[in-house]
Write a protein that holds these residues in place. Structure first.
Motif, PDB file in Angstrom:
ATOM      1  N   GLY A  75       0.790  -1.231   0.000  1.00 31.15           N
ATOM      2  CA  GLY A  75       0.000   0.000   0.000  1.00 31.15           C
ATOM      3  C   GLY A  75       0.816   1.271   0.000  1.00 31.15           C
ATOM      4  O   GLY A  75       0.322   2.328   0.406  1.00 31.15           O
ATOM      5  N   GLY A  76       2.073   1.200  -0.468  1.00 30.20           N
ATOM      6  CA  GLY A  76       2.904   2.404  -0.512  1.00 30.20           C
ATOM      7  C   GLY A  76       3.238   2.797  -1.929  1.00 30.20           C
ATOM      8  O   GLY A  76       2.483   2.525  -2.870  1.00 30.20           O
ATOM      9  N   THR A  77       4.370   3.440  -2.105  1.00 33.90           N
ATOM     10  CA  THR A  77       4.838   3.847  -3.425  1.00 33.90           C
ATOM     11  C   THR A  77       6.246   3.312  -3.641  1.00 33.90           C
ATOM     12  O   THR A  77       6.967   3.007  -2.684  1.00 33.90           O
ATOM     13  N   SER A  78       6.637   3.205  -4.904  1.00 30.48           N
ATOM     14  CA  SER A  78       7.987   2.746  -5.237  1.00 30.48           C
ATOM     15  C   SER A  78       8.691   3.816  -6.042  1.00 30.48           C
ATOM     16  O   SER A  78       8.071   4.536  -6.830  1.00 30.48           O
ATOM     17  N   GLU A  79       9.991   3.924  -5.857  1.00 34.58           N
ATOM     18  CA  GLU A  79      10.804   4.896  -6.572  1.00 34.58           C
ATOM     19  C   GLU A  79      12.103   4.222  -7.000  1.00 34.58           C
ATOM     20  O   GLU A  79      12.603   3.314  -6.324  1.00 34.58           O
ATOM     21  N   PHE A  80      12.658   4.713  -8.125  1.00 31.43           N
ATOM     22  CA  PHE A  80      13.947   4.219  -8.592  1.00 31.43           C
ATOM     23  C   PHE A  80      14.904   5.395  -8.714  1.00 31.43           C
ATOM     24  O   PHE A  80      14.548   6.448  -9.263  1.00 31.43           O
ATOM     25  N   ILE A  81      16.110   5.219  -8.193  1.00 27.83           N
ATOM     26  CA  ILE A  81      17.112   6.284  -8.184  1.00 27.83           C
ATOM     27  C   ILE A  81      18.234   5.892  -9.124  1.00 27.83           C
ATOM     28  O   ILE A  81      19.035   5.000  -8.825  1.00 27.83           O
ATOM     29  N   THR A  82      18.281   6.517 -10.292  1.00 25.81           N
ATOM     30  CA  THR A  82      19.326   6.251 -11.279  1.00 25.81           C
ATOM     31  C   THR A  82      19.798   7.573 -11.864  1.00 25.81           C
ATOM     32  O   THR A  82      19.163   8.611 -11.673  1.00 25.81           O
ATOM     33  N   GLY A  83      20.888   7.513 -12.619  1.00 30.78           N
ATOM     34  CA  GLY A  83      21.367   8.719 -13.290  1.00 30.78           C
ATOM     35  C   GLY A  83      21.614   9.853 -12.315  1.00 30.78           C
ATOM     36  O   GLY A  83      22.298   9.709 -11.309  1.00 30.78           O
ATOM     37  N   LYS A  84      20.972  10.995 -12.584  1.00 28.88           N
ATOM     38  CA  LYS A  84      21.145  12.174 -11.743  1.00 28.88           C
ATOM     39  C   LYS A  84      20.031  12.319 -10.715  1.00 28.88           C
ATOM     40  O   LYS A  84      19.926  13.343 -10.047  1.00 28.88           O
ATOM     41  N   ASP A  85      19.181  11.303 -10.599  1.00 27.27           N
ATOM     42  CA  ASP A  85      18.123  11.348  -9.595  1.00 27.27           C
ATOM     43  C   ASP A  85      18.721  11.483  -8.202  1.00 27.27           C
ATOM     44  O   ASP A  85      19.782  10.929  -7.912  1.00 27.27           O
ATOM     45  N   ARG A  86      17.997  12.194  -7.326  1.00 23.70           N
ATOM     46  CA  ARG A  86      18.426  12.316  -5.940  1.00 23.70           C
ATOM     47  C   ARG A  86      17.513  11.472  -5.055  1.00 23.70           C
ATOM     48  O   ARG A  86      16.305  11.663  -5.018  1.00 23.70           O
ATOM     49  N   MET A  87      18.141  10.523  -4.379  1.00 22.85           N
ATOM     50  CA  MET A  87      17.411   9.675  -3.457  1.00 22.85           C
ATOM     51  C   MET A  87      16.713  10.515  -2.393  1.00 22.85           C
ATOM     52  O   MET A  87      15.601  10.205  -1.959  1.00 22.85           O
ATOM     53  N   GLN A  88      17.380  11.584  -1.970  1.00 26.37           N
ATOM     54  CA  GLN A  88      16.882  12.411  -0.895  1.00 26.37           C
ATOM     55  C   GLN A  88      15.495  12.975  -1.212  1.00 26.37           C
ATOM     56  O   GLN A  88      14.570  12.924  -0.403  1.00 26.37           O
ATOM     57  N   ALA A  89      15.343  13.521  -2.437  1.00 22.01           N
ATOM     58  CA  ALA A  89      14.070  14.136  -2.817  1.00 22.01           C
ATOM     59  C   ALA A  89      12.954  13.105  -2.875  1.00 22.01           C
ATOM     60  O   ALA A  89      11.831  13.341  -2.419  1.00 22.01           O
ATOM     61  N   LYS A  90      13.252  11.927  -3.419  1.00 20.27           N
ATOM     62  CA  LYS A  90      12.216  10.907  -3.569  1.00 20.27           C
ATOM     63  C   LYS A  90      11.819  10.318  -2.223  1.00 20.27           C
ATOM     64  O   LYS A  90      10.649  10.004  -1.987  1.00 20.27           O
ATOM     65  N   ALA A  91      12.768  10.177  -1.317  1.00 16.54           N
ATOM     66  CA  ALA A  91      12.449   9.657   0.013  1.00 16.54           C
ATOM     67  C   ALA A  91      11.600  10.646   0.805  1.00 16.54           C
ATOM     68  O   ALA A  91      10.650  10.267   1.493  1.00 16.54           O
ATOM     69  N   LEU A  92      11.927  11.923   0.688  1.00 18.63           N
ATOM     70  CA  LEU A  92      11.164  12.931   1.421  1.00 18.63           C
ATOM     71  C   LEU A  92       9.745  13.065   0.877  1.00 18.63           C
ATOM     72  O   LEU A  92       8.803  13.349   1.628  1.00 18.63           O
TER      73      LEU A  92
END
Length: 790
Positions: free
Chosen positions: A438-455
């Motif tokens: 029941g949550g969301t999934s994110e993928f961190i590749t390239g220039k993506d920032r893990m920090q922004a997606k986690a927040l």
């Protein structure tokens, strides 16, 4: 010594796979893909080849065919066990055979077998699939063609006959011995704003006055050395829509394919709401296996996975609400809990966790997620604090289905948010646990920032729950809708919701219309989104909507090979075979029946090399643990600290991270220092956040002064109200710095900044206005006092 002809592996064996050609068609938010694998046997004896490759977990593979000597051989989808028996029988009788199947351990790994490829023979194998494209936070549609398949860590109890057990040669990305090409067409009635890629593209050719279509291709000479990613931006904001597709009753008199199918796309306008009084229990499960020491991507200056993870944990710790509970687990072959049980979020527990985060290393061996998950779920629930689980991993495991099943078994007591780090992360694992949790999934590749997606995920957990979700249909008499998608129970602000349904009964005349309504409750208020649509089904030879509907059904029912209950397996097999969409229990099999004469000679095996990110596996010696010594913090000596509010002296050494260089200095009217930050070694932003107290405040001390670049004496002298609380002054200064210097990273600090403003309102009282105005004037910034509610 005479070398064999053709492309070679490092074992000096010829590679029969010569090229991969991909044709991509993206219409609105659905991708149709045809991938052709071109084989040629340049040896003097027949071959059996094995090619293991990744594919996105959401892909609905519906076609597999072989072109042999100008003749097309279409594969049939059969029960996987039967398909294997047919294949083995054909091989043993020296007949040509082709097999395509999902791995038994994961939905995002496929194996293609070519049996009895005759000397001099050329074969083109084409597989086709359709896929929904996920929506990014900035409105982009994201398509990824996976290339990197990192070795999966084998846990005890994992199946021994996985595709990944094949002794497949692993080569560095740059040494991949087969060519790759991709062409794509993108079309949308809304018009295309722009298309971006992580790989060099040939000039994009836009068609039509309103740029409703575009043709793109990878630039010449592209090596399949990374996952190919496209970000597609349409001009208009996405609006709700319904598409109805004709069925195929002639060839499918029964089942899902015979009737029209509908795909409903909602973009719920969920309003921002005040956080619930219930705070929650936040548990962070962080991968510290050896592969986390590798860069997130192959790009220059890419951050190491473990360093990005540590920064992310710091931001999450500082952004947690007051009075919540939390814990952190670091896992690899073993695991370590920061606290024996989840603890209340206080200054002391936060500081203890922060110390341990900074000491984290990628030194825990393999990737065993299941055991720490079971330990977390065994802990008793904390009344009034629902569990919110965050899982960070590069996803290199073989017990994917066991992990998904474990999360699914506890779905009623928690929500699970997952993050795949770096190329090669398992989409099956990352998407699977988020979907059942029941949550969301994110993928961190390239220039993506893990920090922004986690927040962004943390913001979801702090929003009030959307309840009583339902989809209701208003259709003409004699027509009904049967929902095929799994029941949606969780909605988040900014998310897209797709619902599939089978329409049965009598279709109305040409002018007939229907209506579908999404209903839900938020904080006691009833909300609804309605869409009116035409009831005239359109023909699609590929039956895209039917295939996607079947995939949605299979994802909800097919727990995995060896995990799906017998009763459910019958339904899975029926839908899979009826709709032609592969599942964990089916496989495509083709036999070349035109070859009546058995292939002569001994059969040799050739495993096709697969790419791996350098250092992603233990077998690759290029990835070695970097020493823990800091390279920052010892260059200033007894010199005064740099003042980032005033013009700077020439830099001593430009070793500052690019992220800090990118901070917007324009609002201050002068440049940031290029000298290395002197405190912990992270960027100034991370350092500043590290100093924040659990209640949201900052202390006026030497550490804060050093980051601000102003002496502590001058900060005290600038205090506008005599005998005022120094923490109020320090907190206002810190908030001003965030808005002036890190505004383009607001998504990463807005939660902790909101906590700081709440603290200021409670503690500064009547002098808040004076403190804010004095801080803006003292720092010579252009920050609007309105951010403080003034």
């Amino acid at each position: 010594m005479v070398r064999p002809s053709g492309l070679l592996t490092r074992q000096e064996e010829p590679v029969p796979l010569k090229s991969i050609c991909v044709t991509l068609s993206i219409r609105e938010f659905v991708a149709g893909v045809a991938a052709t694998l071109n084989y040629e046997n340049e040896e003097k004896f027949p071959l059996e080849t094995f090619f293991v490759f990744p594919m996105d977990e959401d892909s609905a593979v519906y076609s597999f065919e072989a072109m042999v000597d100008g003749k097309t051989i279409k594969a049939e989808l059969k029960d996987k066990k039967k398909a294997h028996i047919i294949y083995e029988s054909a091989i043993s009788h020296r007949h040509q055979a082709f097999l395509l199947e999902e791995d038994k351990c994961s939905r995002d790994v496929f194996c293609c077998n070519v049996g009895n490829l005759q000397p001099g023979s050329k074969v083109a194998l084409t597989l086709k699939y359709v896929q929904e494209l996920p929506l990014e936070a900035d409105g982009a549609l994201r398509y990824v063609l996976p290339a990197v398949l990192n070795p999966r860590y084998r846990c005890s109890g994992s199946p021994e006959d996985s595709c990944l057990d094949l002794k497949t040669p692993i080569v560095p990305l740059d040494d991949l011995p087969y060519a790759f090409s991709m062409t794509a067409t993108v079309s949308s009635q809304h018009g295309i704003e722009t298309i971006q890629s992580n790989c060099p593209l040939s000039p994009i050719e836009y068609l039509g006055d309103k740029k409703t279509s575009a043709q793109i291709s990878l630039a010449d000479g592209h090596k399949f050395d990374r996952d190919v990613e496209l970000l597609i931006y349409y001009r208009e904001v996405h609006t709700p829509s319904v598409a109805v597709e004709l069925g195929n009753p002639k060839n499918n008199p029964d089942g899902l394919m015979k009737d029209p199918s509908a795909m409903v796309c909602f973009y719920p306008n969920i309003p921002e709401a005040e956080p619930s009084v219930i705070c929650g229990e936040f548990v962070f499960l962080m991968d510290c296996s050896g592969s986390m020491q590798c860069p997130i991507s192959k790009q220059d200056k890419s951050q190491l996975r473990i360093e990005a993870a540590k920064e992310t944990l710091i931001l999450l710790l500082k952004s947690l609400p007051v009075n919540c509970y939390f814990n952190i687990y670091a896992f690899g072959s073993s695991f370590e809990a920061f606290f024996p049980n989840s603890v209340k979020y206080t200054q002391d527990t936060m500081e203890e966790a922060l110390k341990r985060v900074k000491l984290m290393r990628a030194d825990l061996g393999g990737t065993e997620i299941l055991t720490p998950l079971q330990v977390i779920y065994r802990e008793p629930s904390i009344p009034g604090h629902p569990l919110q689980l965050f899982v960070f991993t590069d996803g290199e495991v073989t017990d994917t289905f066991s992990i998904i099943k474990e999360v699914r078994n506890h779905r009623l007591r928690h929500r699970c948010f997952s993050f795949g780090i770096g190329e090669g992360a398992s989409t099956s694992l990352i998407k699977g646990i988020a979907r059942v949790g029941g949550g969301t999934s994110e993928f961190i590749t390239g220039k993506d920032r893990m920090q922004a997606k986690a927040l962004r995920a943390l913001k979801h957990t702090l929003q009030p729950a959307v309840e009583d979700v339902s989809v209701n249909w208003d259709l003409p008499r004699g027509l009904s809708a049967k929902t095929l998608s799994p029941e949606q129970t969780v909605l988040y602000k900014g998310q897209r919701l797709i619902v599939y349904a089978q329409l049965t009964g009598t279709m109305p005349p040409e002018e007939g219309t229907g209506e579908v309504c999404l209903n839900y409750t938020l904080q006691g208020k009833s909300c609804e989104n309605k869409v009116t649509f035409s009831l005239q089904p359109k023909l699609d030879d590929n039956f895209t909507i039917h295939r996607l509907a079947a995939k949605a059904f299979l994802q909800s029912m097919d727990i995995g090979f060896g995990e799906t209950p017998a009763k459910t397996k019958k339904d899975v097999l029926k839908v899979s075979i009826d709709c032609g969409v592969i599942s964990s229990h089916t496989a495509f099999i083709a036999i070349n029946k035109d070859v009546n004469k058995p292939v002569q000679g001994p059969l040799a095996c050739r495993d096709i090399p697969r790419p791996v990110l350098l250092g992603a596996a233990a077998q690759m010696p290029q990835c070695k643990r970097v020493g823990s010594a800091r390279i920052f913090g010892c260059r200033h000596g007894s010199q005064p600290p740099p003042n980032i509010f005033q013009a700077m002296e020439p830099p001593v050494q430009d070793i500052m991270p690019q992220e800090l260089k990118d901070l917007d200095a324009g609002s201050w009217g002068f440049d940031l220092p290029t000298r290395a930050p002197p405190v912990f070694g992270e960027t100034y932003l991370v350092q500043l956040i590290s100093l924040q107290n659990a209640d949201g405040s900052w202390d006026l001390d030497e550490d804060l002064a050093r980051i601000l670049g102003i002496s502590l004496k001058d900060l005290w002298s600038a205090l506008p109200v005599k005998d005022a609380d120094s923490s109020s002054w320090a907190t206002v200064l810190a908030v001003v710095w965030l808005h002036a210097k890190a505004k383009h990273q607001k998504c990463e600090w807005e939660l902790l900044e909101k906590k700081a403003r709440t603290w200021i309102n409670s503690n500064a009282g009547s002098i808040k206005k004076k403190l804010v105005k004095a801080a803006i004037a003292f720092t010579k910034s252009s920050v609007d006092p309105a951010v403080f509610g003034i």
